[in-house]
Design an enzyme around this catalytic site. Structure first.
Site, PDB file in Angstrom:
ATOM      1  N   ASN A 187       0.861  -1.189   0.000  1.00 38.56           N
ATOM      2  CA  ASN A 187       0.000   0.000   0.000  1.00 38.56           C
ATOM      3  C   ASN A 187       0.892   1.232   0.000  1.00 38.56           C
ATOM      4  O   ASN A 187       1.417   1.629   1.035  1.00 38.56           O
ATOM      5  CB  ASN A 187      -0.910  -0.039   1.240  1.00 38.56           C
ATOM      6  CG  ASN A 187      -1.823   1.170   1.304  1.00 38.56           C
ATOM      7  OD1 ASN A 187      -1.883   1.971   0.377  1.00 38.56           O
ATOM      8  ND2 ASN A 187      -2.538   1.304   2.422  1.00 38.56           N
ATOM      9  N   TRP A 188       1.063   1.803  -1.191  1.00 42.14           N
ATOM     10  CA  TRP A 188       2.002   2.928  -1.333  1.00 42.14           C
ATOM     11  C   TRP A 188       1.445   4.221  -0.735  1.00 42.14           C
ATOM     12  O   TRP A 188       2.172   5.213  -0.653  1.00 42.14           O
ATOM     13  CB  TRP A 188       2.331   3.150  -2.810  1.00 42.14           C
ATOM     14  CG  TRP A 188       3.223   2.114  -3.432  1.00 42.14           C
ATOM     15  CD1 TRP A 188       3.744   0.998  -2.831  1.00 42.14           C
ATOM     16  CD2 TRP A 188       3.706   2.106  -4.783  1.00 42.14           C
ATOM     17  NE1 TRP A 188       4.512   0.300  -3.734  1.00 42.14           N
ATOM     18  CE2 TRP A 188       4.513   0.951  -4.932  1.00 42.14           C
ATOM     19  CE3 TRP A 188       3.539   2.952  -5.885  1.00 42.14           C
ATOM     20  CZ2 TRP A 188       5.140   0.632  -6.145  1.00 42.14           C
ATOM     21  CZ3 TRP A 188       4.161   2.634  -7.080  1.00 42.14           C
ATOM     22  CH2 TRP A 188       4.959   1.490  -7.205  1.00 42.14           C
ATOM     23  N   LYS A 189       0.159   4.253  -0.437  1.00 41.17           N
ATOM     24  CA  LYS A 189      -0.479   5.483   0.084  1.00 41.17           C
ATOM     25  C   LYS A 189      -0.169   6.664  -0.853  1.00 41.17           C
ATOM     26  O   LYS A 189      -0.455   6.551  -2.025  1.00 41.17           O
ATOM     27  CB  LYS A 189      -0.038   5.730   1.527  1.00 41.17           C
ATOM     28  CG  LYS A 189      -0.290   4.493   2.400  1.00 41.17           C
ATOM     29  CD  LYS A 189      -0.157   4.757   3.859  1.00 41.17           C
ATOM     30  CE  LYS A 189      -0.372   3.462   4.632  1.00 41.17           C
ATOM     31  NZ  LYS A 189      -0.480   3.662   6.060  1.00 41.17           N
ATOM     32  N   HIS A 201      -9.929   1.092   4.637  1.00 41.23           N
ATOM     33  CA  HIS A 201      -8.667   1.419   5.315  1.00 41.23           C
ATOM     34  C   HIS A 201      -8.912   2.603   6.257  1.00 41.23           C
ATOM     35  O   HIS A 201      -9.635   3.537   5.920  1.00 41.23           O
ATOM     36  CB  HIS A 201      -7.570   1.752   4.291  1.00 41.23           C
ATOM     37  CG  HIS A 201      -6.224   1.851   4.919  1.00 41.23           C
ATOM     38  ND1 HIS A 201      -5.834   2.945   5.656  1.00 41.23           N
ATOM     39  CD2 HIS A 201      -5.188   0.983   4.968  1.00 41.23           C
ATOM     40  CE1 HIS A 201      -4.609   2.749   6.119  1.00 41.23           C
ATOM     41  NE2 HIS A 201      -4.197   1.551   5.723  1.00 41.23           N
ATOM     42  N   GLU A 229      -6.449  -5.238  10.448  1.00 40.08           N
ATOM     43  CA  GLU A 229      -5.443  -4.207  10.709  1.00 40.08           C
ATOM     44  C   GLU A 229      -5.913  -3.349  11.887  1.00 40.08           C
ATOM     45  O   GLU A 229      -6.766  -2.468  11.716  1.00 40.08           O
ATOM     46  CB  GLU A 229      -5.235  -3.338   9.463  1.00 40.08           C
ATOM     47  CG  GLU A 229      -4.140  -2.311   9.658  1.00 40.08           C
ATOM     48  CD  GLU A 229      -3.712  -1.649   8.361  1.00 40.08           C
ATOM     49  OE1 GLU A 229      -2.857  -2.211   7.669  1.00 40.08           O
ATOM     50  OE2 GLU A 229      -4.236  -0.581   8.046  1.00 40.08           O
ATOM     51  N   GLY A 236       1.575   2.400  11.315  1.00 41.40           N
ATOM     52  CA  GLY A 236       2.581   3.456  11.402  1.00 41.40           C
ATOM     53  C   GLY A 236       3.348   3.480  12.715  1.00 41.40           C
ATOM     54  O   GLY A 236       3.885   4.510  13.117  1.00 41.40           O
ATOM     55  N   SER A 245       2.327  -2.097  10.656  1.00 43.98           N
ATOM     56  CA  SER A 245       3.750  -2.127  11.026  1.00 43.98           C
ATOM     57  C   SER A 245       4.444  -3.454  10.703  1.00 43.98           C
ATOM     58  O   SER A 245       5.276  -3.933  11.476  1.00 43.98           O
ATOM     59  CB  SER A 245       3.916  -1.741  12.502  1.00 43.98           C
ATOM     60  OG  SER A 245       3.413  -0.429  12.693  1.00 43.98           O
ATOM     61  N   GLY A 252       2.648  -1.041   4.525  1.00 39.28           N
ATOM     62  CA  GLY A 252       2.592   0.381   4.170  1.00 39.28           C
ATOM     63  C   GLY A 252       3.997   0.917   3.937  1.00 39.28           C
ATOM     64  O   GLY A 252       4.590   0.725   2.871  1.00 39.28           O
TER      65      GLY A 252
END
Ligand code: PGA
Length: 248
Positions: A8-10, A95, A162, A168, A208, A229
Site C-alpha cells: 500500500n504505497w499510500k 482502510h 489491521e 505506522g 507495522s 505500508g
C-alpha cells in the site's frame, strides 16, 4: 497457497518517474519468487501508466479506494469501473486512512464485485478495551461488508485485519495476538456462512509489518498474507522483505 503481499504505497512516491523505478525494481525481484504474489496499490494517478507497461502475472494492481457512485456526475470521484478499465484487479475498502464509514464497507464491496475488482476489506479496532467490545466491532464490520452478497461472491473477498493502533508504529501486534484475531475472524465467517465458504476466504494482517516480523506473521496458520505500508515504498527494504516472505 502463495503469501499475498499487499504493498500500500499510500501517497508515495511523489512523481511518476519514482513510481516507475519502484515498480520496476519490485517487479524484477518478484519475477523470481515462487511463494509470494504481490498486489501493489499505487496512488490512483499512476495505475494506468504502470499497469499498461506491465506484461507479467506476478504483480497485480489495486485501487487504494473507490467511490460509492455509479453514475458520472460527481466531481473528483473514481468508480470501480474506471479502475478496472486501466488494469486494476483489486481495491482496498475500509482502510482507516480512507474515511470509509461502516456502511461504505457494504456499498463499496458490492460495487467492487459488480465491476470485477477483488475487494481487500480492512477490519480492525481503533482501541482495545479490556471487556473485549472491540471483537463486536470487528464482527459488525465483517457482517456489514458481506450483507448484500451471495455465498458464491463472498469467496473472493480478502479481509485484512489491521488494528488501527498498530498502523505506522514501531511494532506490530505480536504473533500470538495476530493468530487469535485470525481465528476470531474465521470463526465469525464459519458461523455465518459455513466452513466451506469460510475456509476459502483469505485473511491478511496489516499494521507495522517489516523485515523483522514478517516471517513470524506469515508462519501463523490462518494468515494468508500481509498488508505493508511504509516498508513497501523503499525499494531496497521492500525487496528484502519480499525475499524473507518468499522463504516463510
Ligand atoms: P504501515 O501501514 O505498514 O506503515 O504500518 C500499514 C497500512 O496502513 O496498511
Amino acid at each position: 497457497m502463495k503469501h499475498l503481499i499487499l504493498a500500500n504505497w499510500k501517497m508515495s512516491p511523489s512523481s511518476i518517474k519514482e513510481a516507475r523505478e519502484l515498480f520496476e525494481y519490485t517487479k524484477t525481484a518478484v519475477g523470481k519468487m515462487r511463494a509470494v504474489s504481490v498486489v501493489i496499490a499505487p496512488p490512483a494517478v499512476y495505475i494506468a501508466t504502470l499497469a499498461s507497461a506491465y506484461k507479467g502475472n506476478k504483480v497485480a494492481f489495486s485501487a487504494q479506494s473507490i467511490d460509492t457512485y455509479e453514475d458520472v456526475i460527481h466531481t473528483g470521484a473514481l468508480s470501480p469501473k474506471q479502475y478496472k478499465s486501466v488494469g486494476a484487479e483489486y481495491c482496498l475498502i475500509g482502510h482507516s486512512e480512507s474515511g470509509d464509514t461502516l456502511d461504505d464497507l457494504r456499498v463499496k464491496t458490492f460495487l467492487a464485485i459488480k465491476y470485477g475488482l477483488t475487494p481487500i476489506v480492512f477490519v480492525g479496532e481503533s482501541v482495545r478495551d479490556v471487556a473485549g467490545h472491540y471483537l463486536t466491532t470487528i464482527r459488525e464490520q465483517i457482517l456489514i461488508t458481506l450483507k448484500e452478497l451471495s455465498a458464491g461472491q463472498i469467496n473472493d473477498i480478502v479481509f485484512c485485519y489491521e488494528p488501527v493502533w498498530a498502523v505506522g508504529q514501531s511494532e506490530a501486534l505480536d504473533s500470538y495476538g495476530v493468530h487469535q484475531m485470525a481465528l476470531y475472524i474465521r470463526k465469525v465467517l464459519v458461523e455465518e456462512y459455513g466452513a466451506s465458504v469460510a475456509r476459502k476466504m483469505r485473511i491478511l494482517y496489516g499494521g507495522s509489518v517489516k523485515i523483522g516480523n514478517i516471517s513470524e506473521i506469515l508462519e501463523i496458520e490462518d494468515i494468508d498474507g500481509v498488508a505493508v505500508g511504509r516498508a513497501s515504498t523503499d525499494k531496497d527494504v521492500f525487496v528484502k522483505l519480499l525475499r524473507v516472505a518468499n522463504k516463510a
